[in-house]
Every structure is written in structure tokens, then in C-alpha cells.
Scaffold this motif. Sequence first.
Motif, PDB file in Angstrom:
ATOM      1  N   LYS A 384     -17.620   3.269  -2.030  1.00 35.64           N
ATOM      2  CA  LYS A 384     -16.197   3.056  -1.757  1.00 35.64           C
ATOM      3  C   LYS A 384     -15.840   1.586  -1.980  1.00 35.64           C
ATOM      4  O   LYS A 384     -16.701   0.706  -1.970  1.00 35.64           O
ATOM      5  N   SER A 385     -14.549   1.349  -2.172  1.00 40.23           N
ATOM      6  CA  SER A 385     -14.082  -0.024  -2.342  1.00 40.23           C
ATOM      7  C   SER A 385     -14.187  -0.778  -1.016  1.00 40.23           C
ATOM      8  O   SER A 385     -14.149  -0.182   0.066  1.00 40.23           O
ATOM      9  N   ALA A 416     -12.214   9.947  -8.430  1.00 43.99           N
ATOM     10  CA  ALA A 416     -12.571   8.607  -8.925  1.00 43.99           C
ATOM     11  C   ALA A 416     -13.512   8.700 -10.123  1.00 43.99           C
ATOM     12  O   ALA A 416     -13.368   7.956 -11.107  1.00 43.99           O
ATOM     13  N   GLN A 419     -11.714   9.640 -13.288  1.00 47.94           N
ATOM     14  CA  GLN A 419     -10.939   8.548 -13.863  1.00 47.94           C
ATOM     15  C   GLN A 419     -11.805   7.376 -14.316  1.00 47.94           C
ATOM     16  O   GLN A 419     -11.284   6.352 -14.747  1.00 47.94           O
ATOM     17  N   GLY A 420     -13.129   7.531 -14.206  1.00 46.31           N
ATOM     18  CA  GLY A 420     -14.048   6.501 -14.695  1.00 46.31           C
ATOM     19  C   GLY A 420     -14.125   5.269 -13.821  1.00 46.31           C
ATOM     20  O   GLY A 420     -14.494   4.185 -14.300  1.00 46.31           O
ATOM     21  N   LYS A 421     -13.816   5.379 -12.536  1.00 46.48           N
ATOM     22  CA  LYS A 421     -13.870   4.224 -11.641  1.00 46.48           C
ATOM     23  C   LYS A 421     -15.302   3.963 -11.175  1.00 46.48           C
ATOM     24  O   LYS A 421     -16.143   4.873 -11.145  1.00 46.48           O
ATOM     25  N   LYS A 422     -15.554   2.721 -10.769  1.00 48.27           N
ATOM     26  CA  LYS A 422     -16.869   2.347 -10.262  1.00 48.27           C
ATOM     27  C   LYS A 422     -16.966   2.525  -8.745  1.00 48.27           C
ATOM     28  O   LYS A 422     -18.062   2.529  -8.195  1.00 48.27           O
ATOM     29  N   VAL A 424     -14.676   4.334  -5.097  1.00 48.37           N
ATOM     30  CA  VAL A 424     -13.596   5.197  -4.625  1.00 48.37           C
ATOM     31  C   VAL A 424     -12.643   4.351  -3.786  1.00 48.37           C
ATOM     32  O   VAL A 424     -13.059   3.716  -2.815  1.00 48.37           O
ATOM     33  N   ASP A 425     -11.362   4.330  -4.164  1.00 45.55           N
ATOM     34  CA  ASP A 425     -10.409   3.483  -3.454  1.00 45.55           C
ATOM     35  C   ASP A 425      -9.409   4.314  -2.658  1.00 45.55           C
ATOM     36  O   ASP A 425      -9.492   5.548  -2.594  1.00 45.55           O
ATOM     37  N   GLN A 427      -6.215   5.054  -3.117  1.00 46.92           N
ATOM     38  CA  GLN A 427      -5.375   6.013  -3.833  1.00 46.92           C
ATOM     39  C   GLN A 427      -6.126   7.305  -4.124  1.00 46.92           C
ATOM     40  O   GLN A 427      -5.539   8.395  -4.116  1.00 46.92           O
ATOM     41  N   ASP A 428      -7.426   7.211  -4.365  1.00 47.63           N
ATOM     42  CA  ASP A 428      -8.224   8.419  -4.606  1.00 47.63           C
ATOM     43  C   ASP A 428      -8.227   9.324  -3.384  1.00 47.63           C
ATOM     44  O   ASP A 428      -8.157  10.551  -3.505  1.00 47.63           O
TER      45      ASP A 428
END
Length: 645
Positions: A384-385, A416, A419-422, A424-425, A427-428
Motif C-alpha cells: 500500500k501507499s 491497482a 492499472q499497472g501501479k506499484k 495500492v492507494d 483511490q483504489d
Amino acid sequence: MANNKKTPNKKPKLNPYWIYGAIIAIFIAMQFFNTNSLQDSSTTTPSEFMKYLSEGDVETVEIVNKREAKVYLTDEALQKEEHKNSKPSTLLPTASKLPNYSFEFGDLQNFENQVNAAIQDQGLKTHIEYKTEQNYWGDFIIGFLPFILLIGVWIFIMRRMSGGGGGGAGGQIFNIGKSKAKLFDQNTDVKTSFKDVAGLEGAKEEIQEIVDFLKNPEKYTSLGGKIPKGALLVGPPGTGKTLLAKAVAGEAKVPFFSLSGSDFVEMFVGVGASRVRDLFKQAKEKSPAIIFIDEIDAIGRARGKSNMSGSNDERENTLNQLLTEMDGFGTNTNVIVLAATNRADVLDSALMRAGRFDRQIFVDLPDIREREEIFKVHLKPIKKSENLDTDFLAKQTPGFSGADIANVCNEAALIAARQGKKAVDKQDFLDAVDRIIGGLEKKNKIITPSEKKAIAFHEAGHATVSWMLEHAAPLVKVTIVPRGRSLGAAWYLPEERLIVRPEQMLDEMCAALGGRAAEKVIFNKISTGALSDLEKVTKQARAMVTVYGLSDKVGNLTYYDSSGQNEYGFTKPYSEKTAELIDKEISDIIEAQYERAIKLLEDNKDKLTELADVLLEKEVIFKDNLEKIFGKRPFETELKPLLDK
């Protein structure tokens, strides 16, 4: 200290199947040695035989079973070069002369005519003999093969029937009456502990006390206390009842038997009661022990007084056996029964009494503090972020159970990753909540401009009315993007109340009717888009009148039956005149709130239109969009803005 453990006997046990295999092997060997494989004569063809016959090399022709010819050569012929390989070889010594050649022919009559003609034309001394051979051992085996199969099946069934020991469950065919409980003990690796159970402080405390009693019984028995017979975990689905039981299995250092209520159900008569007996027999042998029965309502439903059919007899016999085992004449106190259900209202009263289930532990939906703890547990394996606020997530998920929160965390991780994110933030997680509540977005759904405009005004009506009412839930966001089966949606953040007052229910009903009221005010037409809203307000109005006694005309009466028995009855608990009064009161409540919503929207028609235009342009609007149009909400709540964008 001497080691008293018995050394295991490593000598191989005599398996009766070895004896059966040896007997079969002997039969096969006897069959083998009785066949022509004992004598290896050369094969030839009828044309070559006729050549040997015309040359005078054949002494005797032996016709066997009218289909095979065995050829015996003369002594002079055996000296020829072409017949050197025709000398027969045998595995066993024999006194009789063996044939030199053998072959099969077609029609016996034609073969005899050819041979006789050759003998007469050339004056040969060849003899023709006839012989019938019979395989006695092969015929014996074929004749007795059905009996051998029947005896084998009978031996197999007898061994399976006696596999479980003497009486009880082992006496049932194929052990069908044996308990299906899964055993967890100190040798079983169960990783779940009480640390993995977030929230549920009261339930955990009572469950931990039971585990502590099994570990340190002297602490309680020294004061005269007795170990509780059982504990019943009651609560909505997904709140963590089975998880608590898994934690007990991981924490308790005693044997833990786990099974479901449906494991007792079988199509054969008497199997359920037999499995209950076998389960408690195993638990008593390993006592102190814990038995966990999940979904106990499968066998614990209330017994009917007048059973018109025999369909429930088997279930009732199972329940009777369970009652006897838990607190009967010959029971002891070394076995604790844990059970879980979300239908405690249908359980039999004899099962619920003290002495069987001494404790009823209510596992409720988590509050905001417990939801934050549950999020912390499920967020451990997720990348997570760093600025993710678990308090924010807990506030965004009112009414979510522990299973729902686990689903939210998993969905957020999947979104996440998609969408190719590193990491989880925030908005997810918001998208995951929307996905679970409303369903998947359907941006490719074909909607005409007129329909889209109607949907926009419908959702703007909800937002406007809820903004104007004191007790309506605060708005989070509004969207006209289709999700699941809905064409648009408005997200609210309901206040978590322990008691609800009539004015709060009426405000919520008025806000729910705001969509249809907006269609009436703007288009002077209504549509089918308000189905879910009408269903919601009808249930609320009916609950006000028939359940909570909030209607002045009906009075302080409730027709709610907590035992759940009335739902199976054929009569209503009130007269026809009262039924008419109830229907009239429900209709009046709903129509009054509908007219109230229409008046609010007519007074703010220009702002409603402006909000709908913004919604048509952006498709998704948030709280700050309403503040720009309406100004600050006139009724400030203690909750701070939870979603600003």
C-alpha cells in the motif's frame, strides 16, 4: 527415565490378498503347462504339407478337434536336411511321440478328400487319425469364474464392514455412520491465532476464557466453578464466527474436532444420530477436547409439534441424539461444544438452554474502530501507499462485515494491478468500495440522450433533497455511469446510530423519493427508474407501522415475531380491518414524504437544474460540487468531509 514406548513391529503382516494371488497364479500355471505351450512343434502350411505327403515323408496325420492337423514324419524323413528343424522341443519329459508339424485347415471334408486322393494315387502308407482334445483346467476355471467373483466381492464387503471395529459406526456398511469431523491437535499446523482476529473484543474474551479453562482448569475449579458445556456464536454472515473457531483451534492445546451441521445429514435412516454418537465417542476418548459445529441450524431447527410427513424425522433424531450427548444421563464435562449460526431464531429451545449452550456470544457487525483494526489485519500482505489512512477507509465502509472488508482489500489490490501501479492507494480502495456496492462500471451501455437527461435529474433530485434535510445521510458522490443493474447511483455516508427516531426515518424516505419527485417536477412524467427507491421506502414504512410501533393510528403494537415461527403460518396476526388500516397508513406515510420532496425541489428548481447540468457534463460529482451550488449544508454534523476531490 526409561523409555516405555513400544518399538514398532517391522515384520511384514501376512496380507490375505497375497494368498488369493498365489492361488490364482497356481491356476494360471496349471493352465499354462496343460496347453500346447509345453510342446513346441514347427508350423507349416497346407500346401507344404501336401508336398511332404507326396514325397512320402509323412507317417501319420492326426486331426485334432476337426480344425487342426498334427503331422508325424517317418524316420527316413527326419534325416533329410529340410526337416532338421522340425524335431519338437518340450519343457517336460514325455513318453509319447510329439508331432513334427502342425497347421490349421479350413473345411474338414475338403481336407480329407485331398489327403485320401494323394494316398490312393501314390500308394502311400500314411495313416489318418482323429483326436479330440479338451482343456479341463480352462473349462473348470471358466465354469467357476462367476462363483469366484461373487466370493471375492463378498470378502471385500465383509472386510469393509468390519473395518471400523465392533459396534457403533464401524458396524454400518462402508463406515457410513462414522463421523466426518476433521481433527486438529498439537501435531496439526494451524496458523490462525487470536492475533489474527481483529475487533470482536467481547467475543474473543469469552472464547479465550474457554481456552484458558482447558489449559489451566485448577484456576477455576479451585473456587468451585465448572467448565461450560458449550458456547454458541451468533451473528450475521461474514462477521468472523468461523474465524474465531479457527483461532481456538490454533490456540488450544487440546484436540479440536471441526465439522459442519450438514455433515450429519444423509439419505440413509439413522446415519445422523450414529455420526453424533461416533463424534462424541472420539472426543471423549481424547478429552479434554473441543467440538466445533459450523452452521448448526442444519440439524438444530425447532422440532415441529405436528409433523404431517416423515421428512423431518431423521433430522429430529439427529437433534435428539445431539441433545442427549451434550447434556444427558451419562455425559461428562470434559468435552466443550462450540457452534456457529446466523439463524439463532430457528434453533430448538432445548438446544439453546443453559447446560447445553451455557453462553450465547453475539458476533455483531464491526463498528468504526473495529473496522479500522480489521483493515490493518487485511492490509498486512498488500503493498500500500505510505499515506494511506486506515481511519478514512473505516469511515467509508459503514455496515461492512469482516468478510466484506477482506473483499475490499483484495479488490483494491486487483484494481491497482490492473492499472499497472506499484502500490495500492486511496483511490483504489474507493473504487473497490464502489465496485462492491454498485457493481462494475458499464461505460459502453447504450443510453439515449433523453434517458441520460432523465437519469441525471433523478440522481440530482436525490442529492438535492438529502442536502436540504437535517437527518438525511451526508452525500459522498453522485454518478450517472451505469453500474451493475443500476443506471445511476448516489453514495451516502450513513450515520451509525444505535436507535433511530421517526423524523430520521422520514427524512431518509423523503431523500429516497427525491429521484422520482425530480422527474415529476422537471418533466411532469415519472418512469420505472425509481424501483429500488420505492422498494426501500415501502419496507421502511411497513417497518414503522408493523414492527416499531411508530404510527399513531395503529398504535404501540408490533407484529414482529423474533422466533420466526409466524413466517410459516397461514394466518395473519391481525384482522382484515387492521390490515386495511396498516395498508392505508403505509400509503399515507409514503405519499406525505413524496409531496414533501416535490415541494423542496420546486422551491429549488433552478439549483436542481444547475446540478443536473454539471452531472451531465462530468458524469460524476462530489460534495464540493454541491457546496458551490447550494452553499454550506445548513445542518452540520459531527462527521468531517470524508471525500473531497
